[in-house]
Write a protein that holds these residues in place. Structure first.
Motif, PDB file in Angstrom:
ATOM      1  N   UNK A  13       0.895  -1.182   0.047  1.00 14.33           N
ATOM      2  CA  UNK A  13      -0.001  -0.080   0.094  1.00 14.33           C
ATOM      3  C   UNK A  13       0.964   1.252   0.052  1.00 14.33           C
ATOM      4  N   UNK A  14       0.170   2.734   0.331  1.00 12.87           N
ATOM      5  CA  UNK A  14       1.292   3.886   0.074  1.00 12.87           C
ATOM      6  C   UNK A  14       2.312   3.507   1.347  1.00 12.87           C
ATOM      7  N   UNK A  15       1.865   2.745   2.233  1.00 10.16           N
ATOM      8  CA  UNK A  15       2.819   2.976   3.266  1.00 10.16           C
ATOM      9  C   UNK A  15       4.054   2.196   3.192  1.00 10.16           C
ATOM     10  N   UNK A  16       3.901   0.869   2.930  1.00  8.34           N
ATOM     11  CA  UNK A  16       4.923  -0.078   2.398  1.00  8.34           C
ATOM     12  C   UNK A  16       5.883   0.442   1.351  1.00  8.34           C
ATOM     13  N   UNK A  17       5.288   1.272   0.208  1.00  9.81           N
ATOM     14  CA  UNK A  17       6.196   1.881  -0.988  1.00  9.81           C
ATOM     15  C   UNK A  17       6.891   3.112  -0.303  1.00  9.81           C
ATOM     16  N   UNK A  18       6.130   3.487   0.506  1.00 10.97           N
ATOM     17  CA  UNK A  18       6.853   5.059   0.917  1.00 10.97           C
ATOM     18  C   UNK A  18       8.220   4.555   1.972  1.00 10.97           C
ATOM     19  N   UNK A  19       7.794   3.678   2.798  1.00 10.34           N
ATOM     20  CA  UNK A  19       9.134   3.250   3.601  1.00 10.34           C
ATOM     21  C   UNK A  19       9.840   2.531   2.702  1.00 10.34           C
ATOM     22  N   UNK A  20       9.489   1.571   1.767  1.00  5.82           N
ATOM     23  CA  UNK A  20      10.457   1.329   0.791  1.00  5.82           C
ATOM     24  C   UNK A  20      11.461   2.398   0.278  1.00  5.82           C
ATOM     25  N   UNK A  21      10.856   3.632  -0.507  1.00  2.00           N
ATOM     26  CA  UNK A  21      11.468   4.393  -0.968  1.00  2.00           C
ATOM     27  C   UNK A  21      12.613   5.001  -0.236  1.00  2.00           C
ATOM     28  N   UNK A  22      12.095   5.382   1.227  1.00  2.00           N
ATOM     29  CA  UNK A  22      12.954   6.085   2.009  1.00  2.00           C
ATOM     30  C   UNK A  22      14.259   5.158   2.294  1.00  2.00           C
ATOM     31  N   UNK A  23      14.156   3.975   2.614  1.00  2.00           N
ATOM     32  CA  UNK A  23      15.009   2.981   2.794  1.00  2.00           C
ATOM     33  C   UNK A  23      15.860   2.833   1.547  1.00  2.00           C
ATOM     34  N   UNK A  24      15.523   2.739   0.401  1.00  2.00           N
ATOM     35  CA  UNK A  24      16.336   2.785  -0.647  1.00  2.00           C
ATOM     36  C   UNK A  24      17.391   4.064  -0.762  1.00  2.00           C
ATOM     37  N   UNK A  25      16.641   5.313  -0.298  1.00  2.00           N
ATOM     38  CA  UNK A  25      17.470   6.279  -0.199  1.00  2.00           C
ATOM     39  C   UNK A  25      18.636   6.419   0.731  1.00  2.00           C
ATOM     40  N   UNK A  26      18.425   5.337   1.891  1.00  2.00           N
ATOM     41  CA  UNK A  26      19.558   5.201   2.548  1.00  2.00           C
ATOM     42  C   UNK A  26      20.607   3.992   2.217  1.00  2.00           C
ATOM     43  N   UNK A  27      20.327   3.635   1.083  1.00  2.00           N
ATOM     44  CA  UNK A  27      21.087   2.619   0.567  1.00  2.00           C
ATOM     45  C   UNK A  27      20.796   1.241   1.093  1.00  2.00           C
ATOM     46  N   UNK A  28      19.533   1.052   1.815  1.00  2.00           N
ATOM     47  CA  UNK A  28      19.199  -0.159   2.453  1.00  2.00           C
ATOM     48  C   UNK A  28      18.789  -1.207   1.124  1.00  2.00           C
ATOM     49  N   UNK A 141      10.032   0.584  -7.101  1.00  2.00           N
ATOM     50  CA  UNK A 141      11.032  -0.195  -7.848  1.00  2.00           C
ATOM     51  C   UNK A 141      12.075   0.299  -8.644  1.00  2.00           C
ATOM     52  N   UNK A 142      11.506   1.744  -9.241  1.00  2.00           N
ATOM     53  CA  UNK A 142      12.677   2.381 -10.031  1.00  2.00           C
ATOM     54  C   UNK A 142      13.749   2.917  -8.875  1.00  2.00           C
ATOM     55  N   UNK A 143      13.539   2.978  -7.705  1.00  2.00           N
ATOM     56  CA  UNK A 143      14.412   3.237  -6.585  1.00  2.00           C
ATOM     57  C   UNK A 143      15.494   2.055  -6.329  1.00  2.00           C
ATOM     58  N   UNK A 144      15.119   0.874  -6.846  1.00  2.00           N
ATOM     59  CA  UNK A 144      16.020  -0.093  -6.504  1.00  2.00           C
ATOM     60  C   UNK A 144      15.326  -1.287  -5.733  1.00  2.00           C
ATOM     61  N   UNK A 145      14.025  -1.135  -5.069  1.00  2.00           N
ATOM     62  CA  UNK A 145      13.466  -2.020  -4.239  1.00  2.00           C
ATOM     63  C   UNK A 145      12.972  -3.157  -4.963  1.00  2.00           C
ATOM     64  N   UNK A 146      13.368  -4.373  -4.890  1.00  2.00           N
ATOM     65  CA  UNK A 146      12.654  -5.526  -5.135  1.00  2.00           C
ATOM     66  C   UNK A 146      11.236  -5.753  -4.946  1.00  2.00           C
ATOM     67  N   UNK A 147      10.426  -5.871  -6.035  1.00  2.00           N
ATOM     68  CA  UNK A 147       9.157  -5.441  -5.761  1.00  2.00           C
ATOM     69  C   UNK A 147       8.244  -7.031  -6.312  1.00  2.00           C
ATOM     70  N   UNK A 353      15.260   2.392  12.558  1.00  2.00           N
ATOM     71  CA  UNK A 353      15.986   1.643  11.554  1.00  2.00           C
ATOM     72  C   UNK A 353      17.533   2.266  11.499  1.00  2.00           C
ATOM     73  N   UNK A 354      17.323   3.577  11.163  1.00  2.00           N
ATOM     74  CA  UNK A 354      18.571   4.370  10.745  1.00  2.00           C
ATOM     75  C   UNK A 354      19.412   4.543  12.035  1.00  2.00           C
ATOM     76  N   UNK A 355      18.958   4.766  13.216  1.00  2.00           N
ATOM     77  CA  UNK A 355      19.847   5.265  14.359  1.00  2.00           C
ATOM     78  C   UNK A 355      20.098   4.002  15.371  1.00  2.00           C
ATOM     79  N   UNK A 356      19.643   2.910  14.938  1.00  2.00           N
ATOM     80  CA  UNK A 356      20.148   1.831  16.098  1.00  2.00           C
ATOM     81  C   UNK A 356      20.791   0.541  15.263  1.00  2.00           C
TER      82      UNK A 356
END
Ligand SMILES: Cc1cc2nc3c(=O)[nH]c(=O)nc-3n(C[C@H](O)[C@H](O)[C@H](O)COP(=O)(O)OP(=O)(O)OC[C@H]3O[C@@H](n4cnc5c(N)ncnc54)[C@H](O)[C@@H]3O)c2cc1C
Length: 529
Positions: A13-28, A141-147, A353-356
């Motif tokens: 849903x929008x939440x999963x995709x937004x979280x995926x986008x943000x995590x990809x921006x942090x290189x995860x 997906x464009x940001x590199x998440x495997x969907x 996830x970012x700080x710990x």
């Protein structure tokens, strides 16, 4: 197929995709697993100023310029007209008497309109989720998440450091090895089932059910006789989340710009009433003016029936997994609280996830994530339950909603001023003064007060709101039609520990001042004050 990931997100849903986008921006390394296939019909469509602000904050923090335009009607329409949506200028309520046509007086005794924006350009929106969610999953997906869509996960196992998920996609077996699992699969979702999480009945809200679908040919309420007179209204009442409230439930009507209208009812559960479609028609029989609005309406999606509508888990996370708030609970759409709760949770969980790192630090941070998530769901449930208890008491219902509007507008202004510390907790529930009053007022409303107790409660609500009212909510001369005015914010600058210049700059940044030069008009006034 074997996939190694830092984070596996279940539900796109929008939440999963937004979280995926943000995590990809942090290189995860991210894998996003969806059991269905986009575009798909899903409910939960109406945003709010706080939800939009949280989208902006997410976009700025994680460098997601492609997401930011969706935070306002104007930027959305200019940059992504291909993604359908609706204009939401505020919250509109009409209070119906069963079996009677809607009628009102000049003082608007049976309505309430609260604007969230002064004009369409910076208006809020309804998200047409088939388009909205499809767009976001493509971005992820464009940001590199495997969907992986159309994927069924049938086994999950956690050990101290890792999670393994086993499933199938189009007949192929899939093994996912991930450091952390984010459950973004909505209520009664993936981990609630896989881990058999405890989900006791809600504490304050009576059992409710939802029936809903998407329609075409729903006429505008303001085009009906029942909808008159609207001279001087703060915005067109249909360009909003339109609520028809009646004892025992309410109906939402959300218009999109593609001819589709989302509508449905949330109802206190009573004796079964035959089929779902019959249920809706029977309901409209008792609401003649609403029936007129739907006289030529035709469902374009199957009817959905959620019974019970609400859901809450008692556990929200483990050592290497967490539920987003939307998977941990759904209360009721009455105040459009689902999006902000979910977005607040995304912010919090991404911070964890970012700080710990795995270990004691992360465990403590996750426990705090769980505590805050449950406390926010509690505060929401208490207020929504108080409103349900007051659906046959229009003056009290309206007064109680002002607690929401006061908290929401104060929180938004505080955050936009860079002072989130002034507005702790969703609905200010963690504020030492407002939070205590909010709690007490809801408890009193749940007791269905009459006579003197009723008047005392209304006075208590007013005094609770007063120090946080930055929107003129206590100005009775507005007769329950509240426009969004920069002047109100300017006059309340001191409540936000802000100067006139701070508010001036805020109004300019937010697009108030561009169309309405209130800041200039008030600068002289407030500096002299
Ligand atoms: C009737 C109703 C009306 C609502 N209206 C509003 C509103 O107007 N405003 C508001 O703010 N909130 C509203 N909400 C709340 C809102 O729906 C949620 O906050 C929002 O949908 C959360 O988005 P999400 O992406 O987390 O989950 P969802 O939108 O529920 O998406 C979950 C995704 O996970 C997938 N999934 C589920 N199980 C699995 C599985 N086992 N494996 C893989 N994938 C899975 C689903 O297919 C889906 O794509 C409403 C809720 C209800 C019930």
């Amino acid at each position: 197929m074997r996939i190694e990931a830092d984070v596996a997100i279940v539900g796109s849903g929008f939440a999963g995709s937004l979280a995926a986008l943000a995590l990809r921006r942090r290189g995860r390394r991210v894998v996003l697993v969806e059991r269905g296939r986009h575009p798909r019909f899903v409910i939960g469509e109406s945003s709010t100023p706080l939800a939009n602000l949280l989208i902006e904050e997410l976009a700025d923090k994680y460098d997601l310029p492609q997401v930011r335009p969706f935070s306002k009607w104007g930027t959305w329409q200019r940059s992504r007209p291909d993604v359908a949506g609706g204009l939401k200028r505020g919250f509109t309520f009409y209070f119906h008497r069963p079996a009677s046509a809607f009628e009102d007086d000049d003082g608007h005794a049976r309505q309430l309109m609260v604007a969230a924006s002064p004009h369409d350009e910076i208006g809020d929106t309804h998200w047409y989720r088939p388009d909205f969610d499809l767009n976001l999953v493509r971005e992820a997906e464009s940001a590199g998440a495997i969907c992986l869509d159309e994927t069924t996960i049938d086994r999950v196992a956690f050990d101290v450091a890792r999670a393994s998920l086993h499933g199938t996609r189009h007949g192929t077996s899939i093994e996912i090895d991930a450091g952390f699992v984010v459950d973004a699969s909505g209520p009664r979702g993936f981990l609630a089932r896989a881990l058999n999480l405890d989900a006791p009945p809600l504490r304050w809200l009576p059992p409710t059910q939802g029936i809903y679908t998407h329609f075409e040919n729903v006429v505008r309420w303001d085009s009906l006789d029942a909808g008159q007179p609207f001279q001087g209204r703060p915005y067109p009442p249909d360009d909003a989340a339109l609520h028809h409230v009646f004892p025992g439930g309410w109906i939402w009507v959300l218009r999109f710009n593609n001819g589709i209208t989302s509508a449905g009812a949330a109802l206190v559960m009573g004796p079964p009433e035959g089929g779902h479609y019959d249920g809706w028609n029977n309901l409209l029989k008792s609401l003649p003016s609403v029936r007129e609005q739907f006289a030529n309406a035709r469902p374009v999606q199957p009817w959905m029936h959620a019974a019970p509508l609400a859901f809450r888990t008692t556990q929200v996370c483990g050592a290497n997994w967490a539920l987003l708030p939307s998977a941990a609970g759904v209360i009721d759409p009455l105040l459009s609280t689902g999006f902000p709760l979910t977005l607040l949770g995304i912010h919090r969980l991404l911070d964890v996830l970012e700080t710990t790192s795995p270990g004691a630090g992360r465990d403590a941070a996750l426990r705090e994530y769980e505590r805050v998530t449950l406390a926010e769901l509690d505060a929401t449930e208490r207020l929504v339950a108080a409103l349900y208890a007051s659906m046959d008491d229009v003056p009290l219902f309206k007064r109680l909603t002002l607690l929401y509007f006061a908290a929401a507008s104060y929180s938004e202004a505080a955050r936009r001023l860079g002072r989130p510390d002034l507005a702790p907790g969703f609905l200010l529930h963690a504020h030492p003064v407002f939070g205590r009053d909010l709690h007490a007022c809801c408890e009193q409303a749940l007791a269905k007060p009459r006579g003197r107790a009723h008047d005392d409660l209304c006075a208590h609500i007013d005094s609770a709101i007063e120090p946080f009212d930055v929107a003129g909510l206590l100005d009775r001369s507005r007769a329950d039609w509240y426009p969004a005015r920069g002047e109100d914010l300017m006059a309340s600058a001191w409540k936000l520990q802000a100067t006139a210049e701070d508010i001036d700059a805020l109004l300019e940044r937010c697009g108030f001042a561009n169309r309405f030069p209130v800041a200039q008009a008030f600068r002289a006034h407030s500096t002299s004050v």
